[in-house]
Design a protein around this motif. Structure first.
Motif, mmCIF file in Angstrom:
data_model
loop_
_atom_site.group_PDB
_atom_site.id
_atom_site.type_symbol
_atom_site.label_atom_id
_atom_site.label_comp_id
_atom_site.label_asym_id
_atom_site.label_seq_id
_atom_site.Cartn_x
_atom_site.Cartn_y
_atom_site.Cartn_z
ATOM 1 N N GLU A 78 0.829 -1.216 0.000
ATOM 2 C CA GLU A 78 0.000 0.000 0.000
ATOM 3 C C GLU A 78 0.853 1.251 0.000
ATOM 4 O OE1 GLU A 78 -2.773 0.182 3.329
ATOM 5 O OE2 GLU A 78 -3.375 -1.892 2.844
ATOM 6 N N LEU A 79 1.922 1.229 0.798
ATOM 7 C CA LEU A 79 2.762 2.417 0.935
ATOM 8 C C LEU A 79 3.808 2.501 -0.169
ATOM 9 C CD1 LEU A 79 3.278 2.159 4.812
ATOM 10 C CD2 LEU A 79 1.965 3.926 3.628
ATOM 11 N N GLY A 80 3.920 1.441 -0.928
ATOM 12 C CA GLY A 80 4.890 1.428 -2.026
ATOM 13 C C GLY A 80 6.311 1.149 -1.554
ATOM 14 N N TRP A 81 6.446 0.481 -0.428
ATOM 15 C CA TRP A 81 7.780 0.181 0.100
ATOM 16 C C TRP A 81 8.007 -1.332 0.158
ATOM 17 C CZ3 TRP A 81 6.438 3.726 4.767
ATOM 18 C CH2 TRP A 81 6.560 5.060 4.374
ATOM 19 N N GLU A 82 9.239 -1.707 -0.068
ATOM 20 C CA GLU A 82 9.590 -3.113 0.085
ATOM 21 C C GLU A 82 9.792 -3.392 1.578
ATOM 22 O OE1 GLU A 82 9.757 -6.490 -2.028
ATOM 23 O OE2 GLU A 82 9.855 -4.578 -3.091
ATOM 24 N N VAL A 83 9.230 -4.491 2.069
ATOM 25 C CA VAL A 83 9.375 -4.853 3.492
ATOM 26 C C VAL A 83 9.991 -6.242 3.584
ATOM 27 C CG1 VAL A 83 8.182 -5.131 5.694
ATOM 28 C CG2 VAL A 83 7.294 -3.537 3.999
ATOM 29 N N TYR A 84 10.929 -6.398 4.513
ATOM 30 C CA TYR A 84 11.601 -7.684 4.683
ATOM 31 C C TYR A 84 11.536 -8.129 6.134
ATOM 32 C CZ TYR A 84 13.968 -6.025 0.441
ATOM 33 O OH TYR A 84 14.253 -5.532 -0.795
ATOM 34 N N ALA A 85 11.402 -9.433 6.322
ATOM 35 C CA ALA A 85 11.681 -10.017 7.638
ATOM 36 C C ALA A 85 13.173 -10.305 7.628
ATOM 37 C CB ALA A 85 10.890 -11.300 7.825
ATOM 38 N N VAL A 86 13.852 -10.012 8.732
ATOM 39 C CA VAL A 86 15.314 -10.168 8.733
ATOM 40 C C VAL A 86 15.821 -10.836 10.005
ATOM 41 C CG1 VAL A 86 15.772 -8.146 7.264
ATOM 42 C CG2 VAL A 86 15.602 -7.885 9.756
ATOM 43 N N GLY A 87 17.124 -11.136 9.988
ATOM 44 C CA GLY A 87 17.834 -11.543 11.213
ATOM 45 C C GLY A 87 17.442 -12.919 11.731
ATOM 46 N N GLY A 88 17.428 -13.015 13.062
ATOM 47 C CA GLY A 88 17.193 -14.283 13.743
ATOM 48 C C GLY A 88 15.905 -14.980 13.308
ATOM 49 N N PHE A 89 14.898 -14.192 13.008
ATOM 50 C CA PHE A 89 13.610 -14.757 12.604
ATOM 51 C C PHE A 89 13.765 -15.621 11.347
ATOM 52 C CE2 PHE A 89 9.567 -14.503 10.312
ATOM 53 C CZ PHE A 89 8.687 -14.915 11.289
ATOM 54 N N VAL A 90 14.471 -15.083 10.356
ATOM 55 C CA VAL A 90 14.651 -15.809 9.089
ATOM 56 C C VAL A 90 15.598 -16.995 9.291
ATOM 57 C CG1 VAL A 90 15.279 -15.579 6.657
ATOM 58 C CG2 VAL A 90 14.375 -13.610 7.904
ATOM 59 N N ARG A 91 16.684 -16.744 10.019
ATOM 60 C CA ARG A 91 17.641 -17.814 10.344
ATOM 61 C C ARG A 91 16.909 -19.004 10.981
ATOM 62 N NH1 ARG A 91 20.221 -15.725 15.241
ATOM 63 N NH2 ARG A 91 18.423 -16.756 16.164
ATOM 64 N N ASP A 92 16.035 -18.701 11.945
ATOM 65 C CA ASP A 92 15.362 -19.781 12.658
ATOM 66 C C ASP A 92 14.335 -20.506 11.791
ATOM 67 O OD1 ASP A 92 16.979 -19.433 14.811
ATOM 68 O OD2 ASP A 92 15.544 -18.295 16.017
ATOM 69 N N ILE A 93 13.767 -19.814 10.805
ATOM 70 C CA ILE A 93 12.861 -20.507 9.868
ATOM 71 C C ILE A 93 13.667 -21.578 9.128
ATOM 72 C CG2 ILE A 93 11.550 -20.314 7.706
ATOM 73 C CD1 ILE A 93 10.598 -17.590 8.601
ATOM 74 N N LEU A 94 14.852 -21.193 8.631
ATOM 75 C CA LEU A 94 15.662 -22.162 7.892
ATOM 76 C C LEU A 94 16.145 -23.291 8.801
ATOM 77 C CD1 LEU A 94 17.832 -20.153 5.339
ATOM 78 C CD2 LEU A 94 15.482 -20.945 5.202
ATOM 79 N N LEU A 95 16.317 -22.974 10.077
ATOM 80 C CA LEU A 95 16.771 -24.007 11.010
ATOM 81 C C LEU A 95 15.610 -24.835 11.559
ATOM 82 C CD1 LEU A 95 19.430 -22.018 13.073
ATOM 83 C CD2 LEU A 95 19.871 -24.063 11.710
ATOM 84 N N GLY A 96 14.391 -24.401 11.242
ATOM 85 C CA GLY A 96 13.222 -25.107 11.767
ATOM 86 C C GLY A 96 13.053 -24.931 13.256
ATOM 87 N N ARG A 97 13.492 -23.776 13.779
ATOM 88 C CA ARG A 97 13.339 -23.510 15.219
ATOM 89 C C ARG A 97 12.301 -22.423 15.436
ATOM 90 N NH1 ARG A 97 18.355 -24.722 18.340
ATOM 91 N NH2 ARG A 97 17.658 -23.166 19.797
#
Ligand code: ATP
Length: 403
Positions: free
Chosen positions: A8-27
């Motif tokens: 809506e605001l025309g901005w790219e948004v990312y999830a970053v850091g530990g959150f993404v790392r833990d998704i890949l680690l399945g934690r």
């Protein structure tokens, strides 16, 4: 929802850091960190409006925390670059603002981003080989000056290495040793060391981290008195066990892990030397006073406990020894006690005895015609003792005893 708002605001948004790392680690990881290529604070405000919550903003850093009504927290940061000066910039420049943000981070495994705007949702943004490092279970810095820039990252490297059972990469390890040779640690402020130590003490297995620190000579680099001797390792091993036992009780009163483990780390240091440590770790006046007091209380209680015999000594005596001591100190006593029956009775105290309340109060005594005064405290404490020792159970019996 965050992705839609970004759109809506025309901005790219990312999830970053530990959150993404833990998704890949399945934690599991509930701490969501977002980076917005736009205005992070404005984004946070709109986000809170949409989902229901409040915002704490740091204008200086262009960051904000959204505290949602259900208690969850979302950190929002702004990816800064010339984005504002060149609003019509090419997509590559737009992309590089998240790259800049990720480049400032500590390790490749924490420098991953996940696009969440609709249409690109779930795309992994990996500039530094993070996915490969996660697959190979490696902790790697992003550039060779990383530890010079911030030596606390050495402690972070150890913490993540032990937590995930990863290995610090070869070049990264050389950079750590180099940083230690340059004595970067001894120049690091006590506040920052303590801050990282506290994170370590909150880990599942703090001792694994402390032993890795010892192996690399970091304990001594922080202060020579902190060398992790075999005796200390032994006590710390017991402390971890006792702490895990305590966590399983799921009591309302949670302990402050560092207060427990610092007791073990400083065991054997004489009273006149201990302030060297509290000063090195930059304890506040109050923390220092409480810590010294706690050590004294423990010493005192250890002596008294030596004379306590199950069956022969009263339980109320144990209660009076333990009652004034903060739980961290009691857990330390439990870990230090060699006698099985003492450990068992201390555990009884922690899980049950300390919650005992008597049903009689000052009003009851007044009704009985006893003149209010210091005698009330004495009567009530005698009654508590009687309850603990099983000499009084009902209110009626207690009142009779009070008379
Ligand atoms: P945890 O699971 O312990 O919360 P985390 O990765 O979420 O781990 P935080 O300490 O919450 O760690 O930090 C959030 C992010 O900020 C990290 O993923 C990392 O990218 C970055 N970060 C934190 N501390 C530093 C530092 N000293 N230097 C560089 N980047 C850092």
């Amino acid at each position: 929802a965050a992705g839609d708002l970004g759109q809506e605001l025309g901005w790219e948004v990312y999830a970053v850091g530990g959150f993404v790392r833990d998704i890949l680690l399945g934690r599991p990881n509930l701490d969501l960190d977002l980076v917005v290529e736009g205005d992070g604070i404005l984004f946070a405000r709109k986000f809170a409006e949409k989902l229901g919550g409040r915002v704490k903003a740091h204008t200086k850093f262009k960051t904000a925390v959204v505290i949602l009504d259900d208690g969850r927290r979302v950190d929002v940061a702004t990816a800064r670059l010339e984005y504002y000066e060149y609003p019509a910039a090419l997509p590559t420049v737009e992309l590089s603002s998240i790259k800049m943000d990720l480049y400032r981070r500590d390790f490749t495994v924490n420098a991953l981003a996940l696009r969440i705007n609709p249409g690109r949702f779930g795309q992994l943004v990996d500039f530094f080989g993070a996915e490969r490092d996660i697959r190979n279970r490696t902790i790697r810095v992003l550039h060779s000056l990383s530890f010079v820039e911030d030596p606390t990252r050495i402690l972070r490297a150890i913490r993540f290495e032990r937590r995930f059972d990863f290995q610090i990469g070869g070049q990264t390890m050389r950079l750590i040793k180099n940083a230690l040779n340059l004595e970067l640690f001894s120049k690091l402020s006590g506040t920052r060391v303590m801050h990282e130590l506290q994170w370590i003490m909150n880990e599942e297995d703090p001792l694994a981290c402390l032993m890795r620190m010892e192996e690399l000579g970091i304990m001594e680099a922080i202060h020579p008195l902190l060398k992790l001797s075999r005796d200390r390792v032994q006590v710390l091993t017991e402390l971890v066990k006792v702490h895990n036992w305590y966590k399983l009780l799921y009591l309302e009163h949670e302990i402050t892990p560092w207060k427990l483990y610092v007791l073990g780390m400083t065991m054997g240091i004489k009273r006149d030397q201990i302030q060297k440590i509290t000063q090195r770790l930059h304890f506040t006046r109050r923390e220092e006073r409480e810590f010294l007091q706690l050590r004294d209380m423990i010493g005192d209680a250890l002596m008294k406990l030596m004379g306590w015999r199950e069956g022969r000594s009263k339980l109320s005596r144990l209660y009076s020894i333990l009652h004034p001591i903060p739980v961290e100190g009691i857990l330390f006593l439990m870990a230090r006690s060699r006698k099985e029956h003492i450990r068992r009775n201390i555990s009884q105290y922690l899980s049950r005895l300390r919650y005992l309340t008597i049903e009689v109060n000052g009003n009851d005594l007044e009704e009985m015609g006893i003149e209010p005064g210091p005698i009330y405290t004495r009567i009530l404490s005698r009654l508590t003792d009687a309850m603990i020792d099983g000499r009084a159970t009902t209110r009626k019996k207690q009142l009779k005893l009070a008379q």
